[in-house]
Design an enzyme around this catalytic site. Structure first.
Site, PDB file in Angstrom:
ATOM      1  N   SER A   1      -1.082   3.045  11.269  1.00  0.00           N
ATOM      2  CA  SER A   1      -1.949   4.135  10.856  1.00  0.00           C
ATOM      3  C   SER A   1      -3.300   4.053  11.571  1.00  0.00           C
ATOM      4  O   SER A   1      -3.347   4.064  12.796  1.00  0.00           O
ATOM      5  CB  SER A   1      -2.079   4.116   9.333  1.00  0.00           C
ATOM      6  OG  SER A   1      -2.513   5.350   8.839  1.00  0.00           O
TER       7      SER A   1
ATOM      8  N   ASP B   1       7.140  11.545   8.634  1.00  0.00           N
ATOM      9  CA  ASP B   1       5.772  11.170   8.292  1.00  0.00           C
ATOM     10  C   ASP B   1       4.940  12.446   8.147  1.00  0.00           C
ATOM     11  O   ASP B   1       4.672  13.142   9.129  1.00  0.00           O
ATOM     12  CB  ASP B   1       5.195  10.267   9.380  1.00  0.00           C
ATOM     13  CG  ASP B   1       3.888   9.601   8.978  1.00  0.00           C
ATOM     14  OD1 ASP B   1       3.217  10.118   8.065  1.00  0.00           O
ATOM     15  OD2 ASP B   1       3.542   8.568   9.569  1.00  0.00           O
TER      16      ASP B   1
ATOM     17  N   HIS C   1       5.514   7.516   6.043  1.00  0.00           N
ATOM     18  CA  HIS C   1       4.450   6.692   6.626  1.00  0.00           C
ATOM     19  C   HIS C   1       4.686   5.228   6.240  1.00  0.00           C
ATOM     20  O   HIS C   1       4.015   4.679   5.357  1.00  0.00           O
ATOM     21  CB  HIS C   1       3.110   7.205   6.085  1.00  0.00           C
ATOM     22  CG  HIS C   1       1.913   6.787   6.849  1.00  0.00           C
ATOM     23  ND1 HIS C   1       1.703   7.101   8.167  1.00  0.00           N
ATOM     24  CD2 HIS C   1       0.807   6.079   6.473  1.00  0.00           C
ATOM     25  CE1 HIS C   1       0.545   6.634   8.565  1.00  0.00           C
ATOM     26  NE2 HIS C   1      -0.014   5.977   7.554  1.00  0.00           N
TER      27      HIS C   1
END
Length: 629
Positions: free
Chosen positions: A188, A293, A324
């Site tokens: 991320s 995601d 995610h």
């Protein structure tokens, strides 16, 4: 690997869950004492004053490195994870934070990287971005401060920057224990910083492993002029919450001002557009992303991958069905083994054959994986499909022959992708839907699609949403569930060595699956006012037609034989984007509307009309991202 539940490695090898000795020839082995490793913090001078306190910012680099090589005059490479989250939202599926002893020395390092790799002769360096945890300065959400935070630590590791033994004052510290070779990794925001640092071309960065990472911050907060309803200053305030009281209000104000509400691409986004800077990348890149995601949307890996290909960068990619999620939490043993061999090859120079293995590994069904020699699939070619009117208004067929006529829908700003897709045979006031017939053979959508819509708005503002849908029964990962496709158990397995306060053991995870009647495989959104340019809106004249092309999410998905591939076009997808000021009726010109798909396989030119199932269909409901973790 050590397994707390008593499951032995031999059993895992027999089950195909870890590499056999033949596959892992030429691999580093544990040989150094993890409990006796050197743990220290060095504050690296950034040479800038981001928080305006009159002192150059210093970022904290917490280090774990094996003591034995340094004592013998040997040098080791570095695995680095630069993050803003070590004291705010935590890292990993179990939300780990950094910990320190009473004298401020680092003790607990999140994730397994130090436990696994330090005994094998690597150093692990976890960097607090400026303005977070124990670093001074301010974050700027992917801008110069963030990228410089990690880049300057690489410079220090290579003797080009100055490090100190304290946050202020202190004595100079050199990194005479490292050979200067660095591999960056992170999920991320962390992986995003790896992308940004690679785009500087900094010497010493040999490889990056971005997991579910952003390649252009515009595409995290905006989509072709449309806005997702959240902005970078909010994220900055979250990660600065435990920064020791530094005043970052001025920097946060710049973020709020630069992220204009109209969705235009401006200077703030250009600074944070690593795709535009991909020509500078020299490090190899191992990408991992979930095709479902909805936090860091998949256009981010797709455009990054394509830009790196144009630059001839060595690449590898894993694509899962998850949302995610880190691959450590959906394919743990294979991920650790592959990551180990990747770092051994790129940082240690071991000839273990990983550079000759298939470039892409894709999850086709939950826990069922397929290798591909390329991504996009080598047989995929750009195929243009056209909507063709049917007997039901707004519902028709999708094929290679051009359509004709017009069809209208109204943007009510009350509907989203699931209500639009759930009843494909029915007319809808808020969307149009066009589908192939039942496919006689599978087709693979592999790469990044785009849609061109020609629409006449009844008002001076309009949004467009589009998606590709696979209609047919399937079992998929429940990416909209709380675990985004995984469940977390109670039993643990251990990946590396333990030390007091630094545990290598993590809860086992499994696939969270659900049965569906359709799967949304790609999405895109746009503001019609940006039909000429993403950098500047153009005024829309009610009653005048406008054509706009915009991107759909990157993916790799096989539509099985017997299923149908459909295109849906609507106005405001209320679960994703903000609506326009004046909700319009939109009239679509079918002859000037099409979708361009990287397709392996054949779709009929004009499929015969077949009635789709009546009534609502089952699907996993989408969701908006909570935060960038």
């Amino acid at each position: 690997m050590r397994v707390r539940t008593g499951l032995c490695v031999a059993v895992l090898i027999a089950a195909g869950l870890v590499a056999t000795p033949a596959a892992a020839s030429a691999a580093t082995e544990p040989q150094y004492d993890f409990a006796g490793a050197v743990r220290e913090t060095v504050w690296v001078d950034l040479g800038r004053d981001g928080d305006g306190d009159g002192q150059p910012d210093r970022v904290a680099a917490d280090i774990v490195r094996p003591a034995e090589p340094a004592e013998a005059g040997q040098k080791v490479p570095v695995i680095m994870d630069a993050s803003p989250y070590y004291s705010s939202v935590g890292r990993g599926n179990e939300t780990e934070f950094k910990t320190y002893d009473d004298e401020g020395r680092p003790v607990g390092f999140p994730l397994f990287y130090d436990n696994y790799f330090v005994p094998r002769g690597y150093a692990t360096v976890l960097v607090d971005l400026a303005g977070t945890n124990r670093s001074t300065g301010c974050v700027d959400v992917g801008g110069k401060s963030d990228v410089t935070s990690a880049k300057t630590v690489i410079d220090w590791l290579n003797g080009r920057a100055t490090g100190y033994s304290a946050k202020s004052g202190g004595t100079k510290v050199t990194a005479d224990w490292t050979d200067g070779s660095v591999g960056m990794i992170g999920k991320s925001y962390d992986g995003t910083i790896a992308n940004g640092v690679a785009a500087t071309g900094v010497d010493g960065l040999k490889t990056i492993v971005p997991i579910s990472a952003i390649s252009s911050w515009y595409d995290y907060y905006r989509s072709d002029g449309a806005t997702f309803g959240f902005d970078p200053d909010g994220l900055a305030e979250t990660v600065e919450a435990h920064n020791g009281g530094q005043d970052c209000s001025a920097e946060n104000g710049k973020l709020a001002e630069g992220a204009t509400a109209n969705g235009d691409y401006g200077p703030l986004w250009a600074e944070r557009d690593y795709v535009a800077q991909a020509k500078n990348v020299h490090a190899s890149v191992f990408v991992s992303h979930g095709v479902n995601d909805l936090n860091v949307r998949t256009i981010n890996f797709g455009q990054w991958w394509d830009a790196l290909a144009a630059n001839g960068v060595q690449r590898k990619i894993w694509l899962s069905q998850t949302g995610h999620v880190d691959p450590f939490d959906y394919r743990r043993a294979e991920w650790v083994d592959t990551l180990h061999r990747w770092f051994d090859h790129t940082l240690m120079g071991l000839d273990n054959g990983i550079d000759k293995e298939p470039v892409a590994t894709v999850e086709r069904q939950p826990d069922e994986w397929a290798d591909q020699s390329a991504y996009p699939a080598k047989d995929a070619s750009a195929t243009t499909l056209h909507p063709q009117a049917g007997s039901t208004p707004g519902v028709g067929t999708l094929g290679t022959a051009e359509g004709s006529g017009t069809v209208s829908f109204t943007d009510e700003a009350k509907s989203g992708e699931d209500s639009w897709a759930a009843d494909p045979s029915a007319a809808s006031a808020s969307r149009v839907l066009y589908s192939t017939g039942a496919l006689s053979s599978p087709v693979q959508v592999s790469g990044t699609s785009s849609v061109t819509v020609t629409a006449t708005p009844s008002t001076s503002s309009a949004r467009l949403s589009a998606m590709l849908v696979d209609y047919g029964p399937a079992t998929i990962r429940n990416y909209a569930g709380s675990g985004e496709g995984i469940t977390t158990g109670t039993e643990e397995t251990c990946w590396g060595e333990n030390a007091p306060g630094d545990d290598a053991c993590y809860k086992e995870t499994g696939a969270d699956t659900t049965k569906v009647d359709y799967t949304i495989i790609s999405r895109g959104w746009a503001d019609l006012a940006n039909y000429q340019s993403l950098s500047k809106e153009s005024a829309l004249t009610p009653g005048k037609p406008y054509s706009m092309s915009f991107r759909l999410a990157s993916t790799d998905h096989v539509v099985p034989a017997g299923h149908r591939l459909a295109l849906i076009v609507g106005g405001t997808d209320i679960d994703a984007i903000t609506p326009p000021a004046n909700l319009p009726k939109l009239t679509v010109d079918l002859a000037r509307t099409s979708v361009r798909i990287p397709l392996a396989g054949t779709v009929p030119a004009a499929p015969r009309a077949e009635r789709l199932p009546d009534g609502p269909l089952a699907h996993v409901a989408g969701h908006a991202p909570a935060d960038l973790r």
